[in-house]
Enzyme design. Sequence first.
Site, mmCIF file in Angstrom:
data_model
loop_
_atom_site.group_PDB
_atom_site.id
_atom_site.type_symbol
_atom_site.label_atom_id
_atom_site.label_comp_id
_atom_site.label_asym_id
_atom_site.label_seq_id
_atom_site.Cartn_x
_atom_site.Cartn_y
_atom_site.Cartn_z
ATOM 1 N N GLU A 153 -0.594 -1.942 -7.062
ATOM 2 C CA GLU A 153 -1.188 -0.864 -8.064
ATOM 3 C C GLU A 153 -0.451 0.274 -7.337
ATOM 4 O O GLU A 153 -0.913 1.709 -8.504
ATOM 5 C CB GLU A 153 -2.196 -0.401 -7.312
ATOM 6 N N GLY A 182 1.215 -1.055 0.302
ATOM 7 C CA GLY A 182 0.183 -0.518 -0.179
ATOM 8 C C GLY A 182 1.066 1.450 0.093
ATOM 9 O O GLY A 182 2.087 1.307 0.079
ATOM 10 N N VAL A 183 0.143 2.459 0.463
ATOM 11 C CA VAL A 183 0.499 3.897 0.585
ATOM 12 C C VAL A 183 0.678 3.777 1.179
ATOM 13 O O VAL A 183 0.514 3.955 2.509
ATOM 14 C CB VAL A 183 0.064 4.861 -0.632
ATOM 15 N N GLY A 184 2.205 5.269 1.568
ATOM 16 C CA GLY A 184 2.762 5.840 2.705
ATOM 17 C C GLY A 184 3.821 4.969 3.538
ATOM 18 O O GLY A 184 4.521 4.587 3.133
ATOM 19 N N ASN A 185 4.312 6.053 4.574
ATOM 20 C CA ASN A 185 5.229 6.071 5.531
ATOM 21 C C ASN A 185 5.346 4.366 5.976
ATOM 22 O O ASN A 185 7.149 4.260 6.327
ATOM 23 C CB ASN A 185 4.664 6.924 6.767
ATOM 24 N N GLY A 200 -7.760 -0.142 -2.873
ATOM 25 C CA GLY A 200 -7.446 -1.504 -3.413
ATOM 26 C C GLY A 200 -7.393 -2.151 -2.205
ATOM 27 O O GLY A 200 -7.068 -3.483 -2.650
ATOM 28 N N ASN A 203 -10.313 8.108 3.296
ATOM 29 C CA ASN A 203 -9.575 8.270 2.311
ATOM 30 C C ASN A 203 -11.190 6.894 1.087
ATOM 31 O O ASN A 203 -11.234 7.513 0.371
ATOM 32 C CB ASN A 203 -8.582 7.990 2.244
#
Length: 498
Positions: free
Chosen positions: A284, A258-261, A378, A374
């Site tokens: 993704e 996934g996305v992020g720190n 995905g 948010n």
Amino acid sequence: MSFPIISAQQAAEYVKDGYNVGFSGFTASGTPKVVPPAIAELAEREHAAGRPFKISMFTGASTNDFVDGALARAKAVNFRTPYQSCKDMRAALNCHEAHYADAHLSELAQKMRYGFFGKLNVAILEVADYNDNGEVVLGTGLGIAPTIVAMADIVILEHNTTINPKLRGFHDVYMPLDPPYRREIPIYKPSDRIGEVVLKIDPKKIVGVVESTNPGHVAPFSPADEVTMRIGANVCDFLAHELRAGRIPKEFLPMQSGVGNVANAVLAGLGENDEIPPFQMYTEVVQDSVLELMKHGKCRFASTCSLSISDEALHDFYENIDFFRDKIVLRPGEISNNPEIVRRLGLITMNTALEADIFGNVNSTHVLGTKMMNGIGGSGDFTRNAYLSIFSCPSVTKGGSISNIVPMASHIDHSEHSVDVIITEQGVADLRGLDPIQRAEKIIDNCANPTYRPLLREYLSMGKGGQTPHTLHAALAFHEEFMNSGNMAATDFSKYAK
């Protein structure tokens, strides 16, 4: 035929009140940057004149402030799907100023083609290049671009001259047939290519080209702190243990992140762990850390829908584009997130939770169960079909006043049936093959913050039977206490005793 060069304001005039409008891109990458603000200005003029103006928005994922921000501030949005991450849009959704349908990213394009959302009036695409035959080179994010150009009555191209034209060749544009004619999607390893390097649009649909020199802006993620580094180390240690135990093949398996720190910390940790062999990704979003792993030979290939990278990383990517050419492929979202392919490739999936409950259910979208953050994005596409699904989060937030491990999740996006492993900075809870009480004990002992473990054990002990021993009148006591006092640690379960 040559397409007319028009201004952003002229392009906006093609958009009318009540229209369904599709936008290219996936995250800020590949998202239009000059036409949407012009649509927002048009909406403000219409509102000032006392006339209605709202559109329904269809995108690949989140966008940027030029799209979600500008249109939300102009009160120009009637309906939004499938995902967003802009504070102004979030505010509009949470006060029901705009309607929002949170959706799995892999499903939107096909559901649009099935007719579930009605006709599409306009498609607006950012492109790196185009020709008079309607062949376009897309930007760094594909999203639902193939579907919206196929469905739309008209298409507006936003030609962004800041995108390196050498991006041609990175895309793999493919749209599956719809049932009952769909066949298997023939991807058997992340590097397989099955489509075209350009997106082909019926030239008769293209009403104009808007020239853009707006590069947009993607800020780098904050540096990893002690908590995210410990989470990353715990994920890496767990995967290395699984590799030694033979539960992950010695060749390793493709990764999704996934996305992020936290995701960046995990990927950085994988790069530093000598027990983890070089691997591929089927995901993704590619972030800065993936490019660094490629430079060091740790990540051999990445299939993605978007290069969601910082300005600095994008500059480096363009400077070294020939190095990355045989290491990255960009696909539409319904292919990058496709459950069939996820299951076939055997992905190890790593996603982030807002909160998890002691029985293994995960909330990834709603703060205190009510306010949309948010969206599911995905994460469900990958989690439900993974070889091994991992969720991670800090054990506490807000200085410890919120426990991210709770008695009952205030909203559930991923049920216990889809969650294999939960990891915080405190440790790892491997939930495979455990019953609800065993899962609860493992999560409390290994993942909960020490401050909250006694409270969570007390809640578990209150159960009066049943396979999953919830005490319903106390199940959301943590959330109720936070709303009352601002600190979940002040929860007093004695007042719930009967």
